[in-house]
Write a protein that holds these residues in place. Structure first.
Motif, PDB file in Angstrom:
ATOM      1  N   GLU A   1       0.846  -1.188   0.000  1.00 41.98           N
ATOM      2  CA  GLU A   1       0.000   0.000   0.000  1.00 41.98           C
ATOM      3  C   GLU A   1       0.882   1.239   0.000  1.00 41.98           C
ATOM      4  OE1 GLU A   1      -3.099  -0.435  -0.349  1.00 41.98           O
ATOM      5  OE2 GLU A   1      -3.359  -2.544   0.253  1.00 41.98           O
ATOM      6  N   VAL A   2       0.328   2.349  -0.540  1.00 45.33           N
ATOM      7  CA  VAL A   2       1.049   3.609  -0.573  1.00 45.33           C
ATOM      8  C   VAL A   2       0.183   4.720   0.011  1.00 45.33           C
ATOM      9  CG1 VAL A   2       0.291   4.201  -2.918  1.00 45.33           C
ATOM     10  CG2 VAL A   2       2.387   5.205  -2.015  1.00 45.33           C
ATOM     11  N   VAL A   3       0.828   5.571   0.798  1.00 40.12           N
ATOM     12  CA  VAL A   3       0.162   6.766   1.346  1.00 40.12           C
ATOM     13  C   VAL A   3       1.086   7.949   1.070  1.00 40.12           C
ATOM     14  CG1 VAL A   3      -0.755   7.923   3.378  1.00 40.12           C
ATOM     15  CG2 VAL A   3      -1.035   5.451   3.125  1.00 40.12           C
ATOM     16  N   ILE A   4       0.547   8.975   0.379  1.00 40.53           N
ATOM     17  CA  ILE A   4       1.347  10.161   0.048  1.00 40.53           C
ATOM     18  C   ILE A   4       0.818  11.333   0.857  1.00 40.53           C
ATOM     19  CG2 ILE A   4       2.135  11.677  -1.796  1.00 40.53           C
ATOM     20  CD1 ILE A   4       1.513   9.383  -3.750  1.00 40.53           C
ATOM     21  N   THR A   5       1.713  11.960   1.611  1.00 46.64           N
ATOM     22  CA  THR A   5       1.318  13.082   2.461  1.00 46.64           C
ATOM     23  C   THR A   5       2.088  14.323   2.047  1.00 46.64           C
ATOM     24  OG1 THR A   5       3.007  12.637   4.126  1.00 46.64           O
ATOM     25  CG2 THR A   5       0.894  11.511   4.380  1.00 46.64           C
ATOM     26  N   ASP A   6       1.523  15.483   2.492  1.00 47.21           N
ATOM     27  CA  ASP A   6       2.254  16.734   2.227  1.00 47.21           C
ATOM     28  C   ASP A   6       3.231  16.992   3.343  1.00 47.21           C
ATOM     29  OD1 ASP A   6       0.769  17.564   4.384  1.00 47.21           O
ATOM     30  OD2 ASP A   6      -0.653  18.748   3.182  1.00 47.21           O
ATOM     31  N   GLN A   7       3.819  18.182   3.332  1.00 46.10           N
ATOM     32  CA  GLN A   7       4.860  18.529   4.302  1.00 46.10           C
ATOM     33  C   GLN A   7       4.324  18.540   5.717  1.00 46.10           C
ATOM     34  OE1 GLN A   7       6.822  22.181   3.360  1.00 46.10           O
ATOM     35  NE2 GLN A   7       8.548  21.807   4.746  1.00 46.10           N
ATOM     36  N   SER A   8       3.038  18.823   5.862  1.00 47.88           N
ATOM     37  CA  SER A   8       2.428  18.908   7.204  1.00 47.88           C
ATOM     38  C   SER A   8       1.915  17.574   7.707  1.00 47.88           C
ATOM     39  CB  SER A   8       1.275  19.918   7.186  1.00 47.88           C
ATOM     40  OG  SER A   8       1.746  21.194   6.791  1.00 47.88           O
ATOM     41  N   GLY A   9       1.948  16.542   6.860  1.00 46.27           N
ATOM     42  CA  GLY A   9       1.482  15.234   7.279  1.00 46.27           C
ATOM     43  C   GLY A   9       0.080  14.924   6.850  1.00 46.27           C
ATOM     44  N   ASN A  10      -0.524  15.814   6.072  1.00 47.04           N
ATOM     45  CA  ASN A  10      -1.881  15.570   5.590  1.00 47.04           C
ATOM     46  C   ASN A  10      -1.832  14.626   4.394  1.00 47.04           C
ATOM     47  OD1 ASN A  10      -3.005  17.426   7.470  1.00 47.04           O
ATOM     48  ND2 ASN A  10      -2.310  19.115   6.167  1.00 47.04           N
ATOM     49  N   VAL A  11      -2.814  13.719   4.340  1.00 48.18           N
ATOM     50  CA  VAL A  11      -2.844  12.721   3.273  1.00 48.18           C
ATOM     51  C   VAL A  11      -3.294  13.365   1.982  1.00 48.18           C
ATOM     52  CG1 VAL A  11      -3.843  10.552   2.473  1.00 48.18           C
ATOM     53  CG2 VAL A  11      -3.276  10.846   4.902  1.00 48.18           C
ATOM     54  N   ILE A  12      -2.484  13.174   0.922  1.00 50.46           N
ATOM     55  CA  ILE A  12      -2.855  13.684  -0.402  1.00 50.46           C
ATOM     56  C   ILE A  12      -3.555  12.570  -1.186  1.00 50.46           C
ATOM     57  CG2 ILE A  12      -1.969  14.634  -2.560  1.00 50.46           C
ATOM     58  CD1 ILE A  12       0.413  15.726  -0.980  1.00 50.46           C
ATOM     59  N   GLU A  13      -2.918  11.390  -1.257  1.00 49.94           N
ATOM     60  CA  GLU A  13      -3.510  10.244  -1.919  1.00 49.94           C
ATOM     61  C   GLU A  13      -3.155   9.001  -1.109  1.00 49.94           C
ATOM     62  OE1 GLU A  13      -5.483   9.818  -4.362  1.00 49.94           O
ATOM     63  OE2 GLU A  13      -5.535  11.812  -5.272  1.00 49.94           O
ATOM     64  N   SER A  14      -4.032   7.970  -1.246  1.00 51.44           N
ATOM     65  CA  SER A  14      -3.773   6.740  -0.492  1.00 51.44           C
ATOM     66  C   SER A  14      -4.435   5.568  -1.207  1.00 51.44           C
ATOM     67  CB  SER A  14      -4.305   6.854   0.936  1.00 51.44           C
ATOM     68  OG  SER A  14      -4.163   5.627   1.601  1.00 51.44           O
ATOM     69  N   SER A  15      -3.791   4.401  -1.186  1.00 53.52           N
ATOM     70  CA  SER A  15      -4.356   3.183  -1.770  1.00 53.52           C
ATOM     71  C   SER A  15      -5.067   2.342  -0.726  1.00 53.52           C
ATOM     72  CB  SER A  15      -3.258   2.353  -2.439  1.00 53.52           C
ATOM     73  OG  SER A  15      -2.304   1.909  -1.471  1.00 53.52           O
ATOM     74  N   VAL A  16      -5.090   2.831   0.515  1.00 51.17           N
ATOM     75  CA  VAL A  16      -5.706   2.087   1.610  1.00 51.17           C
ATOM     76  C   VAL A  16      -6.479   3.057   2.481  1.00 51.17           C
ATOM     77  CG1 VAL A  16      -3.669   2.327   3.099  1.00 51.17           C
ATOM     78  CG2 VAL A  16      -5.245   0.428   3.482  1.00 51.17           C
ATOM     79  N   ALA A  17      -7.559   2.580   3.093  1.00 55.41           N
ATOM     80  CA  ALA A  17      -8.338   3.405   4.014  1.00 55.41           C
ATOM     81  C   ALA A  17      -7.497   3.723   5.239  1.00 55.41           C
ATOM     82  CB  ALA A  17      -9.610   2.677   4.409  1.00 55.41           C
ATOM     83  N   ILE A  18      -7.492   4.991   5.605  1.00 59.26           N
ATOM     84  CA  ILE A  18      -6.656   5.426   6.729  1.00 59.26           C
ATOM     85  C   ILE A  18      -7.372   5.110   8.050  1.00 59.26           C
ATOM     86  CG2 ILE A  18      -5.428   7.354   7.753  1.00 59.26           C
ATOM     87  CD1 ILE A  18      -4.472   6.563   4.973  1.00 59.26           C
ATOM     88  N   ASN A  19      -6.690   4.431   8.920  1.00 60.59           N
ATOM     89  CA  ASN A  19      -7.211   4.149  10.265  1.00 60.59           C
ATOM     90  C   ASN A  19      -6.215   4.637  11.298  1.00 60.59           C
ATOM     91  OD1 ASN A  19      -5.161   2.222  10.283  1.00 60.59           O
ATOM     92  ND2 ASN A  19      -6.513   0.581   9.620  1.00 60.59           N
TER      93      ASN A  19
END
Length: 451
Positions: A75-93
Motif C-alpha cells: 500500500e502507498v500513502v502520500i502526504t504533504d509537508q504537514s502530514g496531511n494525506v494527499i492520496e492513499s491506496s488504503v483506508a486510513i485508520n
C-alpha cells in the motif's frame, strides 16, 4: 545405569543442545533476513515513486502511483509537508495514522515490528521541481509475512524431527560401535577372574581402546603362562621331592633288616645321607628363590678386584675338577674392579662350575677374565655335552633340565641357573650362553667396571 546407556545419553544430549542452538540461530537469521528483504523492497518502491513525483508532481501522477499499488500486496500513502494525506491506496485508520507522521530526515524505516504491528512501513521524503514537498509511505501487511514465517516454522519443525530421528539412529549405532569392544573386554576380564586365561580379544584398532584390549590380552597370556608354569613347577617339585624321599624310605626299610652285613648297611646309610643332602639343598634353593621373588634377599656390594677374587675360587675348586679327571684353568687376560656381593657372586660362579663338572666327562674347563671398554667379561667354558640351540632360551627357567631324566648320578633339580640369573640381574649384569653339541658350552657374565 550401564556405561553404554550413559554414553548414549551423553552423546544424545550434547548433540541435541548443539542442534537446538544451531536451529534457533538459523531460524532467527532466516526470519530476520526475510523481514530485511521486505523492508528493502518497500524502501526501493517508495524511492521509485518519490523519483517520479519529484519529476512530475501532478494529480495524474498521484493517481497513477495509487493505482499501481492497489494492484500489488503493498500500500502507498502520500502526504504533504504537514502530514496531511494527499492520496492513499488504503483506508486510513488509527494504526496507519500512527505511522504516517511528518518526516524531516531522509529515507528511513518507520515500522519494522512484524510480530506486534499490522504493517511494516518505510518513508521516502520528496521535493518536486514545482516546489511541493511531502513523503511517500510504503506499507505492507504483516499477515502475509506471518503466514510465510508460519510455513517456515512448519518446515523447520519437520526438519528438526527428521534430524532427531537420524540423530537417535546414529547415536545408537555409534554407541554400539564404541561399546562393543568394551563389552568384549568386560566379558574377557570376567573369564579371567573365573580362572579362564585362554581369552582372545578381536579388537585391532590402534587407539586407546585397542591399547586397552592389547593390555588385557597380554595380561591373560601372562596369567595363562604363569598358571602353566605353576602347574609344571608343582609337578616338578613333587617329583624332585618324591624321588629322594623314596630312596630314603626304601633304603631305611632295607637297612632295618637283621641279615645285612656292615658293608651293606653302611652303603645304604651313605645313600640315605646323600639323598637327605639333596632334599636339603633343594629346599634351600627354593627358599632362596622365594626370597628373591619377594625382593627380601640382600645384596651387599663392595669393590672387588675380580682377578684376585676368581683366583681364590679357582684354587678352592681345582682339586674337585682334578679328582674328576678334568683340567681346570684360569686365564686372566686383563684385571678389573667391579662392585659385587662376594658371597652371592661366589655362589654364581660355583653353580656354573658345578654344571660344567656334571656335564663334562673329560677335557678342560677354563675360567677367563677380560675387559672391553668399560665392561668386564667373565667366561666359563667347558668341553662337555653341550646344549641344543632350541633349549638355550629356557635353561634359566626354574626346574628346567636339558637332561630330562632325573638321575641320581647327575643330581641337580634345575634351580641352580635360575638362582644364577637372579643374582646376576641384581648386579645389573648380563648373562650370555653359547653352546654346541659335543663341543662344549660357554657361559659369559658381563659386569660394568667400577668407577
Amino acid at each position: 545405569m550401564k556405561f553404554s546407556t550413559k554414553l548414549g545419553l551423553w552423546f544424545f544430549f550434547c548433540i541435541l543442545i548443539i542442534e537446538t542452538g544451531s536451529m534457533l540461530f538459523l531460524h532467527q537469521n532466516v526470519v530476520q533476513s526475510l523481514v530485511d528483504n521486505e523492508l528493502k523492497s518497500l524502501l526501493a518502491r517508495g524511492d521509485s515513486h518519490r523519483d517520479v513525483l519529484e519529476e512530475s508532481f501532478t494529480d495524474n501522477t498521484l493517481q497513477h502511483i495509487v493505482l499501481m499499488e492497489s494492484k500489488t500486496d503493498t500500500e502507498v500513502v502520500i502526504t504533504d509537508q504537514s502530514g496531511n494525506v494527499i492520496e492513499s491506496s488504503v483506508a486510513i485508520n488509527d494504526e496507519i495514522n500512527s505511522i504516517i507522521l511528518p518526516i524531516t530526515n531522509g529515507d528511513l524505516i518507520v515500522e519494522a515490528d512484524w510480530e506486534l504491528q499490522s504493517y511494516i512501513a518505510t518513508a521516502s521524503p520528496f521535493s518536486s521541481n514545482s516546489g511541493e514537498n511531502g513523503t511517500v509511505f510504503m506499507l505492507k501487511s504483516t499477515n502475509q509475512m506471518k503466514g510465510l514465517i508460519t510455513n517456515l516454522n512448519h518446515h523447520f519443525g519437520i526438519a528438526v524431527i527428521i534430524i532427531l530421528f537420524f540423530l537417535v539412529i546414529t547415536n545408537l549405532i555409534l554407541v554400539k560401535l564404541l561399546t562393543k569392544p568394551l563389552v568384549s573386554m568386560k566379558e574377557a576380564t570376567k573369564r579371567i577372574n573365573e580362572g579362564d586365561f585362554t581369552v582372545t580379544l578381536p579388537v585391532k584398532s590402534r587407539d586407546e581402546i585397542g591399547e586397552l584390549a592389547n593390555s588385557i590380552q597380554t595380561l591373560a597370556s601372562n596369567l595363562n603362562y604363569l598358571q602353566q608354569e605353576r602347574k609344571d613347577f608343582l609337578a616338578s617339585i613333587s617329583h624332585e621331592l618324591r624321588t629322594p624321599l623314596t630312596y630314603i624310605r626304601g633304603y631305611a626299610d632295607i637297612g632295618q633288616k637283621h641279615n645285612l652285613t656292615d658293608t651293606q648297611r653302611n652303603e645304604y646309610l651313605k645313600i640315605i645321607h646323600e639323598e637327605s643332602i639333596r632334599v636339603s639343598t633343594l629346599l634351600e634353593d627354593l627358599f632362596e628363590l622365594a626370597n628373591m621373588d619377594q625382593n627380601s634377599f640382600s645384596i651387599v656390594k663392595e669393590e672387588i678386584q675380580l682377578g684376585d677374587f676368581l683366583q681364590t675360587i679357582f684354587e678352592k675348586t681345582y682339586p674337585v675338577f682334578s679328582n674328576s679327571g678334568i683340567d681346570l684353568k684360569f686365564n686372566c687376560k686383563q684385571n678389573c674392579y667391579v662392585n659385587i656381593d662376594p658371597l652371592r657372586f661366589e655362589q654364581v660362579i660355583q653353580n656354573i662350575l658345578d654344571n660344567a663338572l656334571k656335564y663334562s666327562d673329560k677335557g678342560t674347563t677354563t675360567i677367563e677374565l677380560s675387559k672391553k671398554d668399560n665392561t668386564c667379561i667373565l667366561s666359563i667354558s667347558d668341553e662337555g655335552k653341550g646344549i641344543p640351540d632350541d633349549q638355550i632360551p629356557y635353561i634359566f627357567d626354574r626346574l628346567y633340565r636339558v637332561e630330562k631324566s632325573r638321575s641320581r648320578l647327575t643330581g641337580g633339580v634345575g634351580l641352580g641357573l635360575s638362582i644364577v640369573k637372579e643374582i646376576v640381574d641384581a648386579h645389573d649384569g648380563e648373562l650370555k650362553v653359547n653352546s654346541e653339541i659335543g663341543v662344549g658350552t660357554t657361559v659369559s657374565i658381563l659386569l660394568k667396571e667400577a668407577k
